[in-house]
Write a protein that holds these residues in place. Structure first.
Motif, PDB file in Angstrom:
ATOM      1  N   LEU A 131       0.803  -1.222   0.205  1.00 11.77           N
ATOM      2  CA  LEU A 131       0.188   0.095   0.213  1.00 11.77           C
ATOM      3  C   LEU A 131       1.353   1.123  -0.074  1.00 11.77           C
ATOM      4  O   LEU A 131       0.687   1.839  -0.349  1.00 11.77           O
ATOM      5  CB  LEU A 131      -0.645  -0.123   1.279  1.00 11.77           C
ATOM      6  N   VAL A 132       1.773   0.839   0.909  1.00 12.75           N
ATOM      7  CA  VAL A 132       2.579   2.974   0.970  1.00 12.75           C
ATOM      8  C   VAL A 132       3.680   2.429  -0.702  1.00 12.75           C
ATOM      9  O   VAL A 132       3.887   3.526  -1.202  1.00 12.75           O
ATOM     10  CB  VAL A 132       3.620   2.405   1.605  1.00 12.75           C
ATOM     11  N   ASP A 133       4.102   2.051  -0.861  1.00 12.99           N
ATOM     12  CA  ASP A 133       4.541   1.726  -2.560  1.00 12.99           C
ATOM     13  C   ASP A 133       3.566   2.349  -3.152  1.00 12.99           C
ATOM     14  O   ASP A 133       3.695   3.296  -4.105  1.00 12.99           O
ATOM     15  CB  ASP A 133       5.064  -0.245  -3.152  1.00 12.99           C
ATOM     16  N   PRO A 184      11.897  -1.540   0.751  1.00 15.26           N
ATOM     17  CA  PRO A 184      10.221  -1.664   0.064  1.00 15.26           C
ATOM     18  C   PRO A 184      10.076  -2.802  -1.194  1.00 15.26           C
ATOM     19  O   PRO A 184      11.151  -2.380  -1.551  1.00 15.26           O
ATOM     20  CB  PRO A 184       9.831  -0.026  -0.121  1.00 15.26           C
ATOM     21  N   PHE A 185       9.267  -2.768  -1.133  1.00 16.42           N
ATOM     22  CA  PHE A 185       8.984  -3.824  -2.981  1.00 16.42           C
ATOM     23  C   PHE A 185       9.863  -3.174  -3.663  1.00 16.42           C
ATOM     24  O   PHE A 185      10.247  -3.339  -4.316  1.00 16.42           O
ATOM     25  CB  PHE A 185       7.648  -4.459  -2.589  1.00 16.42           C
ATOM     26  N   GLY A 186       9.073  -2.047  -3.515  1.00 21.08           N
ATOM     27  CA  GLY A 186       9.689  -1.167  -4.897  1.00 21.08           C
ATOM     28  C   GLY A 186      11.104  -0.402  -5.018  1.00 21.08           C
ATOM     29  O   GLY A 186      11.167  -0.784  -6.327  1.00 21.08           O
ATOM     30  N   ALA A 238      20.875  -7.072  -6.347  1.00 22.85           N
ATOM     31  CA  ALA A 238      21.111  -6.979  -7.010  1.00 22.85           C
ATOM     32  C   ALA A 238      21.259  -8.720  -7.795  1.00 22.85           C
ATOM     33  O   ALA A 238      21.359  -8.569  -9.289  1.00 22.85           O
ATOM     34  CB  ALA A 238      22.689  -7.354  -6.787  1.00 22.85           C
ATOM     35  N   SER A 239      20.742  -8.975  -7.843  1.00 22.73           N
ATOM     36  CA  SER A 239      19.779 -10.424  -9.021  1.00 22.73           C
ATOM     37  C   SER A 239      18.918 -10.373  -9.393  1.00 22.73           C
ATOM     38  O   SER A 239      17.435  -9.121  -9.775  1.00 22.73           O
ATOM     39  CB  SER A 239      19.303 -11.383  -8.024  1.00 22.73           C
ATOM     40  N   ALA A 240      19.499  -9.897 -11.188  1.00 23.08           N
ATOM     41  CA  ALA A 240      17.798  -9.310 -12.059  1.00 23.08           C
ATOM     42  C   ALA A 240      16.712 -11.011 -12.099  1.00 23.08           C
ATOM     43  O   ALA A 240      15.760 -10.054 -12.301  1.00 23.08           O
ATOM     44  CB  ALA A 240      18.542  -9.426 -13.518  1.00 23.08           C
ATOM     45  N   VAL A 241      16.833 -12.015 -11.266  1.00 23.07           N
ATOM     46  CA  VAL A 241      15.932 -13.041 -11.400  1.00 23.07           C
ATOM     47  C   VAL A 241      14.734 -12.352 -10.522  1.00 23.07           C
ATOM     48  O   VAL A 241      13.903 -12.221 -10.135  1.00 23.07           O
ATOM     49  CB  VAL A 241      16.200 -14.222 -11.239  1.00 23.07           C
ATOM     50  N   MET A 242      15.497 -11.955  -8.982  1.00 19.89           N
ATOM     51  CA  MET A 242      14.697 -11.402  -8.117  1.00 19.89           C
ATOM     52  C   MET A 242      14.055 -10.237  -7.767  1.00 19.89           C
ATOM     53  O   MET A 242      12.932 -10.011  -7.516  1.00 19.89           O
ATOM     54  CB  MET A 242      15.601 -11.322  -6.791  1.00 19.89           C
ATOM     55  N   ARG A 243      14.645  -8.827  -9.086  1.00 26.78           N
ATOM     56  CA  ARG A 243      14.323  -7.824  -9.283  1.00 26.78           C
ATOM     57  C   ARG A 243      12.680  -8.244 -10.117  1.00 26.78           C
ATOM     58  O   ARG A 243      12.013  -7.333 -10.139  1.00 26.78           O
ATOM     59  CB  ARG A 243      15.260  -7.327 -10.150  1.00 26.78           C
ATOM     60  N   GLY A 244      13.186  -9.218 -11.389  1.00 28.71           N
ATOM     61  CA  GLY A 244      11.505  -9.263 -12.162  1.00 28.71           C
ATOM     62  C   GLY A 244      10.709  -9.956 -11.477  1.00 28.71           C
ATOM     63  O   GLY A 244       9.632  -9.649 -11.935  1.00 28.71           O
ATOM     64  N   MET A 245      11.278 -11.157 -10.468  1.00 29.11           N
ATOM     65  CA  MET A 245       9.463 -11.578  -9.683  1.00 29.11           C
ATOM     66  C   MET A 245       9.191 -10.684  -8.983  1.00 29.11           C
ATOM     67  O   MET A 245       8.460 -10.296  -8.309  1.00 29.11           O
ATOM     68  CB  MET A 245      10.733 -12.662  -8.813  1.00 29.11           C
ATOM     69  N   VAL A 246       9.777  -9.985  -8.079  1.00 34.88           N
ATOM     70  CA  VAL A 246       9.136  -9.215  -7.211  1.00 34.88           C
ATOM     71  C   VAL A 246       8.478  -7.991  -8.193  1.00 34.88           C
ATOM     72  O   VAL A 246       7.466  -7.217  -7.421  1.00 34.88           O
ATOM     73  CB  VAL A 246      10.629  -7.845  -6.865  1.00 34.88           C
ATOM     74  N   ARG A 247       8.898  -7.171  -8.954  1.00 27.20           N
ATOM     75  CA  ARG A 247       8.278  -5.668  -9.691  1.00 27.20           C
ATOM     76  C   ARG A 247       7.205  -6.546 -10.349  1.00 27.20           C
ATOM     77  O   ARG A 247       6.227  -6.110 -10.192  1.00 27.20           O
ATOM     78  CB  ARG A 247       9.753  -5.756 -11.091  1.00 27.20           C
ATOM     79  N   THR A 248       6.827  -8.007 -10.568  1.00 31.90           N
ATOM     80  CA  THR A 248       6.070  -8.316 -11.514  1.00 31.90           C
ATOM     81  C   THR A 248       5.071  -9.168 -10.598  1.00 31.90           C
ATOM     82  O   THR A 248       3.114  -8.535 -10.680  1.00 31.90           O
ATOM     83  CB  THR A 248       6.250  -9.499 -12.218  1.00 31.90           C
ATOM     84  N   TRP A 249       5.530  -9.332  -9.379  1.00 37.38           N
ATOM     85  CA  TRP A 249       4.047  -9.328  -8.488  1.00 37.38           C
ATOM     86  C   TRP A 249       3.516  -7.868  -7.752  1.00 37.38           C
ATOM     87  O   TRP A 249       2.575  -7.661  -7.789  1.00 37.38           O
ATOM     88  CB  TRP A 249       4.842  -9.906  -7.140  1.00 37.38           C
ATOM     89  N   LEU A 250       4.904  -7.129  -7.820  1.00 37.65           N
ATOM     90  CA  LEU A 250       4.410  -5.822  -7.285  1.00 37.65           C
ATOM     91  C   LEU A 250       3.313  -4.471  -8.571  1.00 37.65           C
ATOM     92  O   LEU A 250       2.083  -4.456  -8.047  1.00 37.65           O
ATOM     93  CB  LEU A 250       5.201  -5.055  -6.756  1.00 37.65           C
ATOM     94  N   ASP A 251       3.481  -5.096  -9.546  1.00 39.55           N
ATOM     95  CA  ASP A 251       2.673  -4.209 -10.818  1.00 39.55           C
ATOM     96  C   ASP A 251       1.395  -5.009 -10.811  1.00 39.55           C
ATOM     97  O   ASP A 251       0.265  -3.950 -10.765  1.00 39.55           O
ATOM     98  CB  ASP A 251       3.454  -4.713 -11.777  1.00 39.55           C
TER      99      ASP A 251
END
Length: 212
Positions: free
Chosen positions: A25-27, A178-180, A187-200
């Protein structure tokens, strides 16, 4: 905003992932350019829970104490959204407390309760009692949080928050970010992508629900 906005995030059942929802929600508010104040009521946990992710923004308060109540409610301002992450399992008692001290008045405040449900009947059974405590004017937003792959039908109209993989959730928790921020900086593109997709996906639901 002509009235102060208060968003309460909580549940009567513990372990439903309410702080995950508060963080998302804060994001959402940040992405929408809305100034927000963050209050963490996990005052019995050293360092708080929500404050871990927002150390410079979140304030730990005890809403059962008059000093904590004054720190939150004597400083309400229409220019800010006030987010309150309620301690695990204490949504109904907190709503009763706020009603008793006059802060569930829809004529004075815009009030949203993000009621976080787990994928089980015990959570569903909370809905009616919590709604009864709110009365007219406050908005009761049901948020179904899928913390596992279990198939479960949340009530019609409920937000349906997808599961974030255990690996990604653990990585964000370890980073204390924060997720955003994690989705941009890890540093991990895989982790960034997973979190970004979920957050979107989560933020799209918040936007569609017109929060706040």
């Amino acid at each position: 905003m002509t009235k102060p906005v208060i968003i309460i995030v909580g549940a009567d059942k513990g372990g439903v992932g309410k702080t995950t929802i508060a963080r998302a929600l804060v994001d959402h508010l940040d992405a929408a350019g809305m100034a927000c104040r963050i209050f963490d009521t996990e005052n019995e946990v050293t360092g708080g829970v929500l404050k871990r992710f927002y150390p410079d923004r979140a304030e730990i308060v005890d809403l059962a104490d008059s000093d904590g109540q004054m720190r939150v409610f004597d400083t309400l301002n229409p220019a800010n959204v006030t987010v309150i992450d309620i301690r695990a399992g204490l949504l109904s008692p907190t709503l009763q407390l706020l009603a008793d001290i006059g802060f569930l008045d829809p004529d004075k405040y815009t009030i949203l309760v993000l009621h976080v449900l787990d994928a089980n009947q015990a959570s569903i059974d909370e809905i009616a009692p919590v709604a009864a405590r709110l009365g007219a004017g406050a908005r009761h937003v049901i948020v179904g949080n899928r913390r596992s792959a279990t198939k479960f039908a949340f009530p019609p109209g409920a937000l349906d928050i997808p599961m974030l993989s255990a690996a990604a959730a653990e990585a964000v928790d370890k980073a204390n970010q924060p997720f955003g921020v994690f989705a941009k900086d890890n540093a991990s593109a895989v982790m960034r992508g997973m979190v970004r997709t979920w957050l979107d996906r989560v933020l799209a639901q918040f936007k569609a629900a017109k929060l706040p």
